[in-house]
Design an enzyme around this catalytic site. Structure first.
Site, mmCIF file in Angstrom:
data_model
loop_
_atom_site.group_PDB
_atom_site.id
_atom_site.type_symbol
_atom_site.label_atom_id
_atom_site.label_comp_id
_atom_site.label_asym_id
_atom_site.label_seq_id
_atom_site.Cartn_x
_atom_site.Cartn_y
_atom_site.Cartn_z
ATOM 1 N N LYS A 123 -9.663 0.049 2.895
ATOM 2 C CA LYS A 123 -9.276 -1.006 1.973
ATOM 3 C C LYS A 123 -10.038 -0.805 0.676
ATOM 4 O O LYS A 123 -11.153 -0.284 0.657
ATOM 5 C CB LYS A 123 -9.538 -2.396 2.546
ATOM 6 C CG LYS A 123 -10.987 -2.793 2.739
ATOM 7 C CD LYS A 123 -11.731 -3.301 1.522
ATOM 8 C CE LYS A 123 -10.967 -4.420 0.849
ATOM 9 N NZ LYS A 123 -11.743 -4.847 -0.401
ATOM 10 N N ASN A 165 -8.727 -10.723 -12.438
ATOM 11 C CA ASN A 165 -10.153 -10.791 -12.137
ATOM 12 C C ASN A 165 -10.898 -11.837 -12.959
ATOM 13 O O ASN A 165 -12.126 -11.832 -13.011
ATOM 14 C CB ASN A 165 -10.800 -9.414 -12.356
ATOM 15 C CG ASN A 165 -10.472 -8.453 -11.230
ATOM 16 O OD1 ASN A 165 -11.019 -8.541 -10.144
ATOM 17 N ND2 ASN A 165 -9.554 -7.538 -11.496
ATOM 18 N N GLU A 222 -6.254 -2.833 -8.701
ATOM 19 C CA GLU A 222 -5.782 -4.183 -9.014
ATOM 20 C C GLU A 222 -4.967 -4.208 -10.305
ATOM 21 O O GLU A 222 -5.501 -4.145 -11.402
ATOM 22 C CB GLU A 222 -6.972 -5.140 -9.112
ATOM 23 C CG GLU A 222 -7.595 -5.400 -7.749
ATOM 24 C CD GLU A 222 -8.918 -6.112 -7.814
ATOM 25 O OE1 GLU A 222 -9.370 -6.589 -6.764
ATOM 26 O OE2 GLU A 222 -9.518 -6.180 -8.902
ATOM 27 N N THR A 234 -7.954 -7.203 1.075
ATOM 28 C CA THR A 234 -8.255 -8.374 0.244
ATOM 29 C C THR A 234 -7.269 -8.399 -0.922
ATOM 30 O O THR A 234 -6.191 -8.964 -0.812
ATOM 31 C CB THR A 234 -9.712 -8.361 -0.243
ATOM 32 O OG1 THR A 234 -10.005 -7.094 -0.848
ATOM 33 C CG2 THR A 234 -10.675 -8.599 0.909
ATOM 34 N N THR A 253 -16.088 0.588 -4.182
ATOM 35 C CA THR A 253 -16.030 -0.644 -3.396
ATOM 36 C C THR A 253 -14.895 -0.534 -2.406
ATOM 37 O O THR A 253 -13.745 -0.707 -2.755
ATOM 38 C CB THR A 253 -15.763 -1.851 -4.285
ATOM 39 O OG1 THR A 253 -16.848 -1.977 -5.153
ATOM 40 C CG2 THR A 253 -15.645 -3.112 -3.463
#
Length: 419
Positions: free
Chosen positions: A183, A402, A280, A157, A194
């Site tokens: 992932k 985000n 991220e 993702t 997560t």
């Protein structure tokens, strides 16, 4: 545990004998997109399968369905999509997850309960399951022994790089392999982080030993990482063992069990580290080591408090060796400590001794924290227990990235007229 004589190998989730994988494009997030977003992993032999799921009390539909299906003694397939989490989607989400397992089962000639289902992506949006179901026959037709890379890319993702690792372990008169794909980049925090992780092995493992090895490996890997302190609705780790290596069954309390447990941990730990490195928009990979705590629980509390501290993570991003923020996090962690005994190191440089600043030049410590990877060691000097957590910095780019995921997705669908 001793050193395991394994060899790193290629192949990821299809490195082990008897496993095939594939991926197709469904346009789950955007019908016009061409990226792979549906993965399929299949064992050609009966398996013993273990799984660990999110501890979040809000669980995605796919998690709820897989938690029921994992009770079947012979899991044969995993179907996983990206682009939509199928979480907070009510009864329709459950029906959609079951529909995914049903069509896979029909194509493979197995039972629905022999298929596990996973999803990852935006929470709270209906899953466009009709786009998925029509592509399953194509995914089955594409299954092959070199399909791991495609499957790996299909579950990404916000990931910016693929995550795959596999080992071959000499054992007796032969060898077995363990390989996996994963992932994860955001919403990373134990228990669990997560992420999705699918691992396969051609070792034949006794049920009690598989359970023990799985729990040990997860606890020492995916439960030791944090990026942003968030635990998702979809976290899943699945390990499938099909015995295709032809080696004797690995039983509890044997040298072979030790080999398997260490090798499984190695695969999970490498994948877990890759997740942190791909956080991220993060720029630093930091290993937080707490040593000489009174108990393991104290060591873990202290390590996790430092690893999750937003102030500490901002210091890491700014290349600032601010040991004061570290010791203050240790202080509120709940661990038993004595301030006057705490030592803190950046790399091998001592920043704090006995709770006080040392004379180590700040410039030398800055050189350590300017590196993309470094270690912070916190010595509590109260006992013999230790714990390690892998974390990252927190960047302005992380905040920007985000800030508007859900709104952006809704607006994009409206502008293009998608259902």
């Amino acid at each position: 545990m001793g050193r395991v004589p394994f060899n790193v190998t290629e192949g990821g989730v299809t490195a082990a004998k008897g496993f095939r994988a594939s991926a197709v494009t469904c346009g789950i997030k955007n019908p016009e997109a061409t990226r792979l977003d549906l993965a399929l992993i299949v064992s050609d032999h009966p398996t013993l399968t273990e799984a660990v799921f999110t501890t979040n009390k809000v669980r995605a539909a796919c998690v709820r369905v897989s938690q029921q299906h994992i009770k079947d003694p012979d899991t044969r397939a995993i179907i996983a999509n990206s682009g939509n989490a199928n979480a907070c989607t009510g009864l329709q989400g459950i029906q959609d997850a079951k529909a995914m397992t049903k069509v896979v089962a029909e194509e493979l000639g197995v039972k629905m309960r022999q298929v596990l289902v996973c999803s990852t992506g935006i929470i709270g949006m209906p899953l466009p399951v009709e786009r998925i179901l029509v592509k399953v026959p194509d995914a089955v037709a594409r299954l092959n022994e070199n399909g791991s890379d495609d499957a790996m890319r299909a579950i990404m993702t916000s990931d910016t790089r693929p995550k795959t690792f596999a080992v071959e372990v000499p054992c007796g008169k032969g060898s077995f392999r363990i390989g996996g794909i994963a992932k994860g980049a955001g919403m990373i925090c134990p228990n669990m982080a997560t992420m999705l992780c699918f691992i396969t092995t051609d070792a034949k493992v006794a049920k009690d030993e598989m359970h023990r090895a799985m729990r040990y490996a997860v606890e020492k890997s995916f439960n030791c990482i944090t990026i942003d302190g968030d635990t998702s609705t979809n976290d899943t780790v699945i390990v499938m063992s099909n015995g295709a290596s032809g080696l004797p069954v690995i039983k509890k309390s044997t040298p072979e069990a030790e080999l398997f447990r260490c090798a499984l941990h190695k695969v999970m730990l490498e994948l877990a580290k890759m997740i942190v490195c791909d956080g991220e928009r993060v720029t630093k990979f930091v290993e937080i080591r707490v040593r000489n705590a009174r108990t393991l629980a104290d060591a873990r509390k202290a390590a996790e408090a430092v690893a999750k501290s937003l102030l500490v993570k901002c210091s890491f991003h700014g290349c600032d060796p601010n040991w004061g923020r570290i010791i203050h996090a240790v202080g509120y962690s709940g661990a038993r400590i004595r301030e006057e005994l705490i030592d803190i190191y950046f790399g091998g440089l001592q920043a704090c001794k006995g709770g006080l600043a040392t004379k180590t030049p700040v410039g030398e410590m800055e050189k350590v924290v300017k590196e993309p990877k470094f270690t912070v060691t916190i010595d509590l000097n109260l006992g013999t227990s230790g714990y390690t957590v892998y974390t990252s910095d927190l960047s302005k780019e992380y905040v920007d990235f985000n800030s508007s995921e859900y709104s952006a997705a809704i607006h994009a669908k409206r502008q293009k007229g998608f259902a």
